[in-house]
Design an enzyme around this catalytic site. Structure first.
Site, PDB file in Angstrom:
ATOM      1  N   SER A 143      -3.102  -9.801   2.111  1.00  5.54           N
ATOM      2  CA  SER A 143      -3.243 -10.195   3.532  1.00  5.54           C
ATOM      3  C   SER A 143      -2.066 -10.973   4.130  1.00  5.54           C
ATOM      4  O   SER A 143      -2.119 -11.320   5.313  1.00  5.54           O
ATOM      5  CB  SER A 143      -4.533 -11.009   3.782  1.00  5.54           C
ATOM      6  OG  SER A 143      -5.670 -10.170   3.796  1.00  5.54           O
ATOM      7  N   ASP A 162       0.843  -1.203   0.000  1.00  2.00           N
ATOM      8  CA  ASP A 162       0.000   0.000   0.000  1.00  2.00           C
ATOM      9  C   ASP A 162       0.881   1.258   0.000  1.00  2.00           C
ATOM     10  O   ASP A 162       0.724   2.157  -0.850  1.00  2.00           O
ATOM     11  CB  ASP A 162      -0.891  -0.048   1.257  1.00  2.00           C
ATOM     12  CG  ASP A 162      -2.037   0.944   1.238  1.00  2.00           C
ATOM     13  OD1 ASP A 162      -2.195   1.644   0.222  1.00  2.00           O
ATOM     14  OD2 ASP A 162      -2.774   1.009   2.242  1.00  2.00           O
ATOM     15  N   TYR A 179      -1.150  -8.208   7.691  1.00  2.91           N
ATOM     16  CA  TYR A 179      -2.382  -8.881   8.136  1.00  2.91           C
ATOM     17  C   TYR A 179      -2.186 -10.361   8.495  1.00  2.91           C
ATOM     18  O   TYR A 179      -3.145 -11.038   8.897  1.00  2.91           O
ATOM     19  CB  TYR A 179      -3.494  -8.712   7.087  1.00  2.91           C
ATOM     20  CG  TYR A 179      -4.154  -7.340   7.094  1.00  2.91           C
ATOM     21  CD1 TYR A 179      -3.798  -6.368   8.023  1.00  2.91           C
ATOM     22  CD2 TYR A 179      -5.137  -7.013   6.162  1.00  2.91           C
ATOM     23  CE1 TYR A 179      -4.394  -5.110   8.020  1.00  2.91           C
ATOM     24  CE2 TYR A 179      -5.744  -5.757   6.160  1.00  2.91           C
ATOM     25  CZ  TYR A 179      -5.361  -4.813   7.096  1.00  2.91           C
ATOM     26  OH  TYR A 179      -5.972  -3.572   7.090  1.00  2.91           O
TER      27      TYR A 179
END
Ligand code: AR6
Length: 184
Positions: free
Chosen positions: A128, A41, A132
């Site tokens: 993920s 990101d 995550y």
């Protein structure tokens, strides 16, 4: 194995940095609030420029962000792509709260949105499996199998998984081989 043909479409595994990749749509492993962050990101916002975050801000004010398993689309700014598709994958909490279903949903939502926007090629990171903490092998199996199913029914010609480390690439290669065997 790093390539698979699915109904005349191509799925490919590539080692690299997704911000240097070329595709109609590049997928971002974002968060529900679309506020940017670390990992892929952060790299996408740095390389793509401030226009991307400006569109994320507008989407957040209009629709409150992106639910886990959902996806939203913005400009790709300076990236070599038409769009960035942002998805919020699930945070791994041990497997008991349908993290697997939500991760599959993320991949499906991205490909649905890509098709709606006439994208022929889509590049995914391993959603993920960083911050995550989704276990990589479980995640790779969901990613590869969901994308194979979607390729069969969508007008998308190419999906690339752009893996950041050779360890991740090796896991995806093993999983792709298993999936190819199951298709025979
Ligand atoms: N190109 C390709 N893959 C990358 C790159 C890159 N440039 N950089 C990292 N990866 P993560 P998540 C890989 O943590 O687990 C953010 O702060 C990385 O090695 O980026 O879905 C968001 O804002 C890993 O395999 O995403 C969210 O808050 C994979 O990308 C949260 O992290 C995903 O790791 C999302 O966590």
């Amino acid at each position: 194995m790093n390539k698979l043909a699915v109904h005349g479409k191509n799925l490919e595994l590539i080692l690299g940095n997704i911000t240097r990749h070329s595709a109609d749509a590049i997928v971002n492993a974002a968060n529900s609030r679309l506020v940017g962050g670390g990992g892929v990101d952060g790299a996408i916002h740095v390389a793509g420029g401030p226009e991307i975050l400006a569109e994320c801000d507008r989407i957040r004010s209009e629709q409150g962000g992106c639910p886990t398993g959902g996806a939203v689309i913005t400009t790709a700014g300076r990236l070599d792509a038409k769009f960035v598709i942002h998805t919020a994958g699930p945070v791994w909490r041990g497997g008991g709260i349908d993290e697997a279903g939500l991760l599959a949903c993320s991949y499906r939502s991205c490909l649905e949105l890509a098709e709606k926007n006439n994208c022929r090629s889509v590049a995914f990171p391993s959603i993920s499996t960083g911050v995550y903490r989704f276990p990589i092998e479980k995640a790779a199996r969901i990613a590869v199998r969901t994308v194979i199913d979607e390729l069969k029914r969508r007008a998308i010609e190419r999906v690339d998984f752009v893996l950041f480390t050779s360890a991740d690439l090796a896991v995806y290669e093993k999983v792709l081989e298993e999936a190819a065997r199951d298709m025979q």
